[in-house]
Design a protein around this motif. Structure first.
Motif, PDB file in Angstrom:
ATOM      1  N   GLU A 212       0.796  -1.180  -0.068  1.00 53.66           N
ATOM      2  CA  GLU A 212      -0.072  -0.048   0.027  1.00 53.66           C
ATOM      3  C   GLU A 212       0.673   1.248   0.004  1.00 53.66           C
ATOM      4  O   GLU A 212       1.539   1.302   1.068  1.00 53.66           O
ATOM      5  N   ILE A 213       0.866   2.012  -1.067  1.00 53.50           N
ATOM      6  CA  ILE A 213       1.646   3.254  -1.333  1.00 53.50           C
ATOM      7  C   ILE A 213       1.043   4.367  -1.060  1.00 53.50           C
ATOM      8  O   ILE A 213       0.066   4.501  -1.825  1.00 53.50           O
ATOM      9  N   SER A 214       1.491   5.382  -0.343  1.00 50.37           N
ATOM     10  CA  SER A 214       0.802   6.713  -0.413  1.00 50.37           C
ATOM     11  C   SER A 214       1.736   7.950  -0.363  1.00 50.37           C
ATOM     12  O   SER A 214       2.812   7.552   0.167  1.00 50.37           O
ATOM     13  N   GLY A 215       1.283   9.025  -0.794  1.00 46.29           N
ATOM     14  CA  GLY A 215       2.162  10.141  -0.783  1.00 46.29           C
ATOM     15  C   GLY A 215       2.583  10.726  -1.986  1.00 46.29           C
ATOM     16  O   GLY A 215       2.357  10.035  -2.944  1.00 46.29           O
ATOM     17  N   THR A 216       2.704  12.118  -2.107  1.00 50.02           N
ATOM     18  CA  THR A 216       2.981  12.744  -3.280  1.00 50.02           C
ATOM     19  C   THR A 216       4.124  12.361  -4.244  1.00 50.02           C
ATOM     20  O   THR A 216       5.114  12.020  -3.540  1.00 50.02           O
ATOM     21  N   GLN A 217       3.951  12.422  -5.387  1.00 56.64           N
ATOM     22  CA  GLN A 217       5.300  12.319  -6.424  1.00 56.64           C
ATOM     23  C   GLN A 217       6.174  11.322  -6.059  1.00 56.64           C
ATOM     24  O   GLN A 217       7.291  11.433  -6.073  1.00 56.64           O
ATOM     25  N   PRO A 218       5.622   9.758  -6.177  1.00 62.97           N
ATOM     26  CA  PRO A 218       6.488   8.712  -5.766  1.00 62.97           C
ATOM     27  C   PRO A 218       6.974   8.426  -7.149  1.00 62.97           C
ATOM     28  O   PRO A 218       6.611   8.501  -7.978  1.00 62.97           O
ATOM     29  N   LEU A 219       8.173   7.607  -6.888  1.00 62.05           N
ATOM     30  CA  LEU A 219       8.762   6.762  -7.897  1.00 62.05           C
ATOM     31  C   LEU A 219       9.119   7.470  -9.207  1.00 62.05           C
ATOM     32  O   LEU A 219       8.798   6.852 -10.393  1.00 62.05           O
ATOM     33  N   CYS A 220       9.699   8.482  -9.004  1.00 60.90           N
ATOM     34  CA  CYS A 220      10.321   9.199 -10.357  1.00 60.90           C
ATOM     35  C   CYS A 220      11.913   9.055 -10.443  1.00 60.90           C
ATOM     36  O   CYS A 220      12.607   8.586  -9.412  1.00 60.90           O
ATOM     37  N   TYR A 221      12.339   8.930 -11.696  1.00 60.40           N
ATOM     38  CA  TYR A 221      13.723   8.926 -12.127  1.00 60.40           C
ATOM     39  C   TYR A 221      14.264   7.554 -11.592  1.00 60.40           C
ATOM     40  O   TYR A 221      15.339   7.338 -11.340  1.00 60.40           O
ATOM     41  N   CYS A 222      13.219   6.491 -11.700  1.00 59.36           N
ATOM     42  CA  CYS A 222      13.800   5.034 -11.260  1.00 59.36           C
ATOM     43  C   CYS A 222      14.042   4.334 -12.668  1.00 59.36           C
ATOM     44  O   CYS A 222      13.584   4.647 -13.672  1.00 59.36           O
ATOM     45  N   LYS A 223      14.974   3.135 -12.259  1.00 55.37           N
ATOM     46  CA  LYS A 223      15.383   2.344 -13.166  1.00 55.37           C
ATOM     47  C   LYS A 223      15.127   0.895 -13.079  1.00 55.37           C
ATOM     48  O   LYS A 223      15.293   0.650 -11.622  1.00 55.37           O
ATOM     49  N   GLY A 224      14.486   0.159 -13.631  1.00 58.42           N
ATOM     50  CA  GLY A 224      14.130  -0.888 -13.279  1.00 58.42           C
ATOM     51  C   GLY A 224      13.088  -1.286 -12.196  1.00 58.42           C
ATOM     52  O   GLY A 224      13.211  -2.126 -11.370  1.00 58.42           O
ATOM     53  N   LEU A 225      11.989  -0.502 -12.313  1.00 60.54           N
ATOM     54  CA  LEU A 225      11.080  -0.547 -11.164  1.00 60.54           C
ATOM     55  C   LEU A 225       9.895  -1.239 -11.694  1.00 60.54           C
ATOM     56  O   LEU A 225       9.436  -1.502 -12.742  1.00 60.54           O
ATOM     57  N   THR A 226       9.426  -1.959 -10.475  1.00 61.53           N
ATOM     58  CA  THR A 226       8.312  -3.020 -10.762  1.00 61.53           C
ATOM     59  C   THR A 226       7.331  -2.938  -9.703  1.00 61.53           C
ATOM     60  O   THR A 226       7.651  -2.874  -8.550  1.00 61.53           O
ATOM     61  N   LEU A 227       6.145  -2.777  -9.828  1.00 64.48           N
ATOM     62  CA  LEU A 227       5.006  -2.796  -8.978  1.00 64.48           C
ATOM     63  C   LEU A 227       4.086  -4.153  -9.419  1.00 64.48           C
ATOM     64  O   LEU A 227       3.663  -4.101 -10.447  1.00 64.48           O
ATOM     65  N   ILE A 228       3.702  -4.686  -8.359  1.00 68.78           N
ATOM     66  CA  ILE A 228       3.054  -5.927  -8.514  1.00 68.78           C
ATOM     67  C   ILE A 228       1.768  -5.964  -7.557  1.00 68.78           C
ATOM     68  O   ILE A 228       2.070  -5.965  -6.251  1.00 68.78           O
TER      69      ILE A 228
END
Length: 292
Positions: A212-228
């Protein structure tokens, strides 16, 4: 006839120590029910020790356990005056302890913590092989520049956590943080709540599974990012300039300029493509297969 050698274990019980290096270079010993505090205000009371067990003790002196090897610390308390409690230690366990001094663990290797309550800013810097289970921790800059760390059933609160790490696994935990995982590599978070602004910018090979992810402007400038199988609440301007494969249950407030990959969600409030510094070819689609 071969001689047999029996290692004797020294027992130190119910004493008070306040002198500098009171038990320096102690080995093969049990220290039980002792208090490390007093007018002498001595430092490094258990420095350079080997194969010791410390039980039911109270600490109120600086730098008590440095360069220790093969130790057990159990049911003991370290107050706010116990600064920099364990540095350069190896092969130890900390169980059912309270650790409240700043910089409690640094440049340590192969340490396990279980059932501990920790209030220590700058905890766990430059450590390797740390396992933490069933712990509560309040800390700013938690585990900076550490590697091969495993957290299970941990509840943490603080800012700027898990930065510049290499190899981190978190399971069944609650993270209330800010700027977590910045510049970290090879991180996996499962079955956890992750609350924080600007989550995981500049990370590499981050996997979030059933979180459960919460909060502003998450997960930027990422490499190899995976959400399942994750959810995202209050997450606007997500995934900017990230290379991402994401499967999100429910709604995403907004997505901005994903660099590559595909983001799938039940619904998306807004998708922003424009004013991009880099080429952005990421795709956003809803669960029914419609590209937004």
């Amino acid at each position: 006839m071969m001689k047999m050698y029996i290692r004797t274990v020294e027992s130190i019980k119910n004493r008070v120590f306040d002198e500098e290096r009171s038990l320096y270079n102690l080995s093969d010993a049990i220290v039980e029910g002792c208090t490390f505090a007093g007018l002498a205000d001595g430092e490094s009371v258990l420095k350079e020790c080997r194969n010791i067990t410390v039980e039911d003790c109270s600490f109120s002196l600086r730098y008590p356990m440095w360069h220790d090897r093969g130790f057990r610390l159990e049911r003991s308390g370290m107050d706010g005056l116990t600064r920099a409690a364990l540095w350069y230690c190896e092969d130890g366990s900390i169980t059912d302890c309270r650790m409240n001094g700043i910089k409690a663990l640094r440049e340590c290797r192969n340490i396990s913590l279980k059932g501990c309550g920790i209030g220590s800013d700058e905890f766990g810097w430059k450590c390797h092989g740390i396992a933490m289970e069933d712990c509560d921790i309040v800390s700013e800059y938690l585990f900076l520049d550490s590697s091969d760390v495993v957290l299970k059933n941990v509840r943490m609160s603080g800012k700027y956590s898990f930065q510049y790490m290499d190899g981190l696994t978190i399971e069944d935990s609650v993270l209330d943080t800010k700027d977590a995982f910045w510049h970290s590599r090879d991180v996996t978070v499962r079955n956890s709540k992750v609350k924080g602004e600007y989550l995981a910018w500049f990370s590499e090979n981050l996997t979030l599974e059933k979180c459960e992810i919460s909060g502003t402007q998450p997960l930027c400038y990422c490499k190899g990012l995976t959400l399942i199988d994750c959810t995202m609440s209050g997450c606007d301007l997500s995934f900017e300039y990230s290379d991402v494969e994401a499967d999100v249950k429910g709604h995403i407030d907004s997505v901005k300029n994903p660099r590559s990959g595909t983001i799938t969600a039940d619904s998306v409030g807004e998708v922003i493509f424009g004013d991009a510094v880099y080429p952005c070819e990421g795709k956003v689609r809803t669960r029914d297969g419609r590209f937004v």
